[in-house]
Design an enzyme around this catalytic site. Structure first.
Site, mmCIF file in Angstrom:
data_model
loop_
_atom_site.group_PDB
_atom_site.id
_atom_site.type_symbol
_atom_site.label_atom_id
_atom_site.label_comp_id
_atom_site.label_asym_id
_atom_site.label_seq_id
_atom_site.Cartn_x
_atom_site.Cartn_y
_atom_site.Cartn_z
ATOM 1 N N VAL A 77 0.977 -1.114 0.050
ATOM 2 C CA VAL A 77 0.000 0.099 0.080
ATOM 3 C C VAL A 77 1.037 1.200 -0.024
ATOM 4 O O VAL A 77 1.987 1.221 0.315
ATOM 5 C CB VAL A 77 -0.989 0.187 1.199
ATOM 6 N N SER A 78 0.487 2.305 -0.486
ATOM 7 C CA SER A 78 1.098 3.733 -0.848
ATOM 8 C C SER A 78 1.400 4.289 0.571
ATOM 9 O O SER A 78 2.327 5.131 0.566
ATOM 10 C CB SER A 78 0.470 4.449 -1.836
ATOM 11 N N THR A 79 0.563 4.267 1.539
ATOM 12 C CA THR A 79 1.031 5.014 2.699
ATOM 13 C C THR A 79 0.923 4.300 4.008
ATOM 14 O O THR A 79 0.234 3.163 4.134
ATOM 15 C CB THR A 79 -0.022 6.244 2.847
ATOM 16 N N GLN B 252 -2.787 3.518 5.138
ATOM 17 C CA GLN B 252 -3.499 2.369 4.333
ATOM 18 C C GLN B 252 -3.361 1.049 4.827
ATOM 19 O O GLN B 252 -2.393 0.785 5.676
ATOM 20 C CB GLN B 252 -3.018 2.406 2.972
#
Length: 182
Positions: A9-11, A14
């Protein structure tokens, strides 16, 4: 011949839970997970760890093709590295499996990678449009107005010192210097 999962996931905010559950349900014996942007070094470390772990005959399982990178070139480079090691790739959402080395399968990988990159570009474009529409470009709001800057330039031409201007406008000397450059 093991199924090895890769979730990203990007962050940090998340959640990886859904990806992890799907990879476990797909039969993955080991899952590498990353909560970082595709651009971050931490993500590259996890991906490198995965690439170092897999062996010929293994299959890397991901939920979506775009989990392998933020651009088509990143995704295709990773797929090529896996192919060179004799490792297959399976993307659950796109129903993609590179164990079938047919030309149509290879074309499908490239096509899906292009669509993943296109979707990413649309997201970036919409984000930029939102910033323009709201006037919020990130960072701290300026303490000085345009009229303050004009007054600072006028006062400075009258030989008022930068330190005196900083005290008058209740800001730092560096802010005054930046205002004078504009």
């Amino acid at each position: 011949m093991a199924l090895i999962g890769y979730a990203r996931v990007s962050t940090v905010g998340q959640d990886l839970t859904v990806q992890m559950e799907r990879l476990t349900a797909a039969g993955c014996s080991k899952i590498f997970a990353s909560k970082h942007s595709g651009k971050s070094d931490a993500n590259k470390e996890q991906l490198s760890e995965l690439l170092g772990y897999v062996r010929e005959g293994d299959t890397v399982v991901i939920t979506k093709l775009d989990r392998l990178g933020r651009s088509l070139s990143q995704v295709l480079n990773t797929i090529e590295l896996l192919k060179q090691k004799g490792v297959c790739l399976r993307a659950l959402d796109q129903n993609l499996d590179t164990s079938d080395d047919a030309p149509l399968s290879q074309a499908m990988v490239q096509l899906l990678g292009m669509f993943a990159e296109l979707e990413r570009n649309f997201i970036v474009m919409r984000t930029q449009e939102g910033k323009i529409a709201t006037g919020r470009f990130g960072g701290r709001p300026s303490i000085l107005t345009d009229s303050d800057r004009a007054e600072i330039r006028r006062q400075h031409q009258l030989d008022v010192t930068k330190s005196a201007l900083a005290r008058r406008f209740k800001t730092s000397r560096q802010t005054i210097i930046r205002a004078l450059k504009v």
